[in-house]
Write a protein that holds these residues in place. Structure first.
Motif, PDB file in Angstrom:
ATOM      1  N   LEU A  45       0.831  -1.204   0.000  1.00  0.00           N
ATOM      2  CA  LEU A  45       0.000   0.000   0.000  1.00  0.00           C
ATOM      3  C   LEU A  45       0.864   1.252   0.000  1.00  0.00           C
ATOM      4  CD1 LEU A  45      -2.611   1.543   0.197  1.00  0.00           C
ATOM      5  CD2 LEU A  45      -2.673   1.059   2.653  1.00  0.00           C
ATOM      6  N   LEU A  46       1.916   1.237   0.817  1.00  0.00           N
ATOM      7  CA  LEU A  46       2.853   2.364   0.864  1.00  0.00           C
ATOM      8  C   LEU A  46       3.413   2.635  -0.541  1.00  0.00           C
ATOM      9  CD1 LEU A  46       3.405   3.807   3.480  1.00  0.00           C
ATOM     10  CD2 LEU A  46       5.248   2.206   3.971  1.00  0.00           C
ATOM     11  N   ARG A  47       3.797   1.566  -1.226  1.00  0.00           N
ATOM     12  CA  ARG A  47       4.346   1.732  -2.571  1.00  0.00           C
ATOM     13  C   ARG A  47       3.295   2.225  -3.562  1.00  0.00           C
ATOM     14  NH1 ARG A  47       8.393  -1.101  -5.286  1.00  0.00           N
ATOM     15  NH2 ARG A  47       6.761  -2.396  -6.184  1.00  0.00           N
ATOM     16  N   ALA A  48       2.073   1.744  -3.377  1.00  0.00           N
ATOM     17  CA  ALA A  48       1.006   2.170  -4.290  1.00  0.00           C
ATOM     18  C   ALA A  48       0.699   3.653  -4.106  1.00  0.00           C
ATOM     19  CB  ALA A  48      -0.251   1.338  -4.049  1.00  0.00           C
ATOM     20  N   ILE A  49       0.680   4.100  -2.850  1.00  0.00           N
ATOM     21  CA  ILE A  49       0.410   5.520  -2.598  1.00  0.00           C
ATOM     22  C   ILE A  49       1.556   6.373  -3.145  1.00  0.00           C
ATOM     23  CG2 ILE A  49       0.086   7.264  -0.808  1.00  0.00           C
ATOM     24  CD1 ILE A  49      -1.276   5.112   0.889  1.00  0.00           C
ATOM     25  N   ALA A  50       2.782   5.881  -2.989  1.00  0.00           N
ATOM     26  CA  ALA A  50       3.930   6.627  -3.528  1.00  0.00           C
ATOM     27  C   ALA A  50       3.857   6.721  -5.045  1.00  0.00           C
ATOM     28  CB  ALA A  50       5.233   5.958  -3.104  1.00  0.00           C
ATOM     29  N   ALA A  51       3.346   5.669  -5.672  1.00  0.00           N
ATOM     30  CA  ALA A  51       3.306   5.629  -7.136  1.00  0.00           C
ATOM     31  C   ALA A  51       2.222   6.546  -7.686  1.00  0.00           C
ATOM     32  CB  ALA A  51       3.074   4.195  -7.614  1.00  0.00           C
ATOM     33  N   THR A  52       1.105   6.652  -6.977  1.00  0.00           N
ATOM     34  CA  THR A  52      -0.016   7.465  -7.468  1.00  0.00           C
ATOM     35  C   THR A  52      -0.574   8.284  -6.314  1.00  0.00           C
ATOM     36  OG1 THR A  52      -1.625   5.716  -7.017  1.00  0.00           O
ATOM     37  CG2 THR A  52      -0.617   5.726  -9.185  1.00  0.00           C
ATOM     38  N   PRO A  53       0.151   9.328  -5.890  1.00  0.00           N
ATOM     39  CA  PRO A  53      -0.291  10.086  -4.712  1.00  0.00           C
ATOM     40  C   PRO A  53      -1.573  10.865  -4.993  1.00  0.00           C
ATOM     41  CG  PRO A  53       1.872  10.848  -5.525  1.00  0.00           C
ATOM     42  CD  PRO A  53       1.338   9.890  -6.520  1.00  0.00           C
ATOM     43  N   GLY A  54      -2.362  11.040  -3.934  1.00  0.00           N
ATOM     44  CA  GLY A  54      -3.569  11.849  -4.047  1.00  0.00           C
ATOM     45  C   GLY A  54      -4.790  11.098  -4.516  1.00  0.00           C
ATOM     46  N   GLN A  55      -4.648   9.801  -4.739  1.00  0.00           N
ATOM     47  CA  GLN A  55      -5.794   9.011  -5.199  1.00  0.00           C
ATOM     48  C   GLN A  55      -6.742   8.705  -4.039  1.00  0.00           C
ATOM     49  OE1 GLN A  55      -5.175   9.382  -8.679  1.00  0.00           O
ATOM     50  NE2 GLN A  55      -6.069   7.338  -8.758  1.00  0.00           N
ATOM     51  N   SER A  56      -7.990   8.460  -4.375  1.00  0.00           N
ATOM     52  CA  SER A  56      -8.966   8.079  -3.356  1.00  0.00           C
ATOM     53  C   SER A  56      -8.727   6.635  -2.940  1.00  0.00           C
ATOM     54  CB  SER A  56     -10.382   8.210  -3.907  1.00  0.00           C
ATOM     55  OG  SER A  56     -10.619   7.181  -4.862  1.00  0.00           O
ATOM     56  N   GLN A  57      -9.319   6.246  -1.802  1.00  0.00           N
ATOM     57  CA  GLN A  57      -9.171   4.874  -1.336  1.00  0.00           C
ATOM     58  C   GLN A  57      -9.776   3.895  -2.341  1.00  0.00           C
ATOM     59  OE1 GLN A  57      -9.259   5.900   3.464  1.00  0.00           O
ATOM     60  NE2 GLN A  57     -10.475   4.223   2.659  1.00  0.00           N
ATOM     61  N   GLN A  58     -10.884   4.289  -2.946  1.00  0.00           N
ATOM     62  CA  GLN A  58     -11.500   3.432  -3.963  1.00  0.00           C
ATOM     63  C   GLN A  58     -10.543   3.194  -5.129  1.00  0.00           C
ATOM     64  OE1 GLN A  58     -14.785   2.184  -4.211  1.00  0.00           O
ATOM     65  NE2 GLN A  58     -15.698   3.120  -2.387  1.00  0.00           N
ATOM     66  N   ALA A  59      -9.892   4.279  -5.559  1.00  0.00           N
ATOM     67  CA  ALA A  59      -8.986   4.162  -6.710  1.00  0.00           C
ATOM     68  C   ALA A  59      -7.814   3.252  -6.374  1.00  0.00           C
ATOM     69  CB  ALA A  59      -8.494   5.546  -7.138  1.00  0.00           C
ATOM     70  N   VAL A  60      -7.261   3.421  -5.169  1.00  0.00           N
ATOM     71  CA  VAL A  60      -6.129   2.585  -4.775  1.00  0.00           C
ATOM     72  C   VAL A  60      -6.580   1.131  -4.622  1.00  0.00           C
ATOM     73  CG1 VAL A  60      -4.434   2.163  -2.960  1.00  0.00           C
ATOM     74  CG2 VAL A  60      -4.917   4.501  -3.685  1.00  0.00           C
ATOM     75  N   ALA A  61      -7.787   0.959  -4.078  1.00  0.00           N
ATOM     76  CA  ALA A  61      -8.315  -0.401  -3.933  1.00  0.00           C
ATOM     77  C   ALA A  61      -8.420  -1.069  -5.303  1.00  0.00           C
ATOM     78  CB  ALA A  61      -9.675  -0.367  -3.248  1.00  0.00           C
ATOM     79  N   GLN A  62      -8.882  -0.307  -6.276  1.00  0.00           N
ATOM     80  CA  GLN A  62      -9.019  -0.878  -7.621  1.00  0.00           C
ATOM     81  C   GLN A  62      -7.652  -1.209  -8.218  1.00  0.00           C
ATOM     82  OE1 GLN A  62     -11.431   1.418 -10.330  1.00  0.00           O
ATOM     83  NE2 GLN A  62     -11.792  -0.420 -11.588  1.00  0.00           N
ATOM     84  N   LEU A  63      -6.695  -0.309  -8.010  1.00  0.00           N
ATOM     85  CA  LEU A  63      -5.335  -0.569  -8.511  1.00  0.00           C
ATOM     86  C   LEU A  63      -4.775  -1.858  -7.911  1.00  0.00           C
ATOM     87  CD1 LEU A  63      -2.599   0.284  -9.862  1.00  0.00           C
ATOM     88  CD2 LEU A  63      -2.090   1.505  -7.746  1.00  0.00           C
ATOM     89  N   LEU A  64      -4.969  -2.032  -6.599  1.00  0.00           N
ATOM     90  CA  LEU A  64      -4.417  -3.211  -5.942  1.00  0.00           C
ATOM     91  C   LEU A  64      -5.280  -4.451  -6.184  1.00  0.00           C
ATOM     92  CD1 LEU A  64      -3.289  -1.719  -2.507  1.00  0.00           C
ATOM     93  CD2 LEU A  64      -1.888  -2.205  -4.522  1.00  0.00           C
ATOM     94  N   GLY A  65      -6.529  -4.240  -6.557  1.00  0.00           N
ATOM     95  CA  GLY A  65      -7.422  -5.370  -6.793  1.00  0.00           C
ATOM     96  C   GLY A  65      -8.004  -5.927  -5.517  1.00  0.00           C
ATOM     97  N   THR A  66      -8.236  -5.061  -4.562  1.00  0.00           N
ATOM     98  CA  THR A  66      -8.724  -5.496  -3.264  1.00  0.00           C
ATOM     99  C   THR A  66     -10.024  -4.769  -2.942  1.00  0.00           C
ATOM    100  OG1 THR A  66      -7.849  -6.031  -1.077  1.00  0.00           O
ATOM    101  CG2 THR A  66      -7.643  -3.761  -1.795  1.00  0.00           C
TER     102      THR A  66
END
Lengths: 159, 159
Positions: A45-66
DNA sequence: TATTGTTATACTCTATAACTATA
DNA sequence: TATAGTTATAGAGTATAACAATA
């Protein structure tokens, strides 16, 4: 004459070896990051936030597939320790933009070193050239399997 | 000039790729064996019993690296379906020697085909020669890491 | 009414430790 | 008393679905 009975026949194929070594690598990585009081999903998650900062939790969830609900506890844990922040969007107050803090970036830097040590530990049997060839083959398989680069499929419930 | 921000820097190393592809391979394998109503730990146990028939549950537990109590439910599930049998040792009635039944051997045969399909699915991006080179490198890493050949380290709690 | 994030609940898997039976 | 196997219990991790806030 017949061959004498051997353990574990037929010999395991590449897919079994990938699964076995992947399991080993994951367990060893978990041990390493435990020294920083982190669990592997938090690192991802830390790496995902670093890769795409400012995204919503939904967006990050979709990126990670969770499922988004899983992110809540994950973000909570990192936020409690001051590694990430939720920035509420003033124009749409439902959205929580995720950002790393300075401490979060520092932790990510430490994780980078730790990841190199981990790589050397796991791949110690191979020289530099072989390691590059292994990496190239694994990347081709990952692309063939449509894995999102940098995202661990352990987040996914589908596959 | 500075590079534009890229997702997931630095690019993942071989150990991360092993973990990711191993996770994918394990999930896909679980799907496949679910068609035979088996879970991956049951498959590993089936293979272990085939490799060393007549061993006690303690001995098999040690081979797999798992607590003996975990074997109970695993053996129960396979025995209920007639794939394995517990043969009580007449001279020491505490010991349960584990054996495959004919049905168990038949299932193992089906698992063999299924494993080949699985291998082709996962390694479809590589040609035969590349696959052999990959397999050789993975075996060297597994030996270097002292993995018991044919045994999935997911059984272990230590590592 | 739809969407974001959250909480509540339940389920699966596993380890630890207590227990039974045999020795 | 020691050992093989079993059972009971508890913990971690996760998904699903209900819920509250905001749009």
């Amino acid at each position: 004459m017949a061959a004498s009975p051997q353990p574990f026949e037929p010999p395991p194929g590449a897919a079994f070896l990938l699964s076995a070594l992947g399991s080993l690598a994951a367990a060893r990585f978990a041990e390493r990051v435990a020294a920083l009081d982190l669990a592997p999903p938090q690192v991802g998650l830390l790496r995902a936030i670093a890769a795409t900062p400012g995204q919503s939790q939904q967006a990050v969830a979709q990126l990670l597939g969770t499922p988004p609900s899983r992110l809540v506890a994950l973000v909570d844990g990192l936020a409690d320790r001051g590694l990430v922040e939720r920035h509420r969007n003033p124009t749409d107050r439902r959205l929580h933009a995720l950002h790393l803090t300075d401490a979060g970036r520092a932790t990510l830097g430490r994780l980078e070193n730790l990841g190199q040590e981990h790589d050397n530990d796991i791949c110690g049997a191979l020289d530099t050239e072989e390691r590059a060839r292994l990496r190239a083959m694994l990347i081709r398989i990952a692309e063939d399997q449509n894995l999102t680069p940098g995202v661990h499929p352990g987040y996914r419930r589908d596959c």
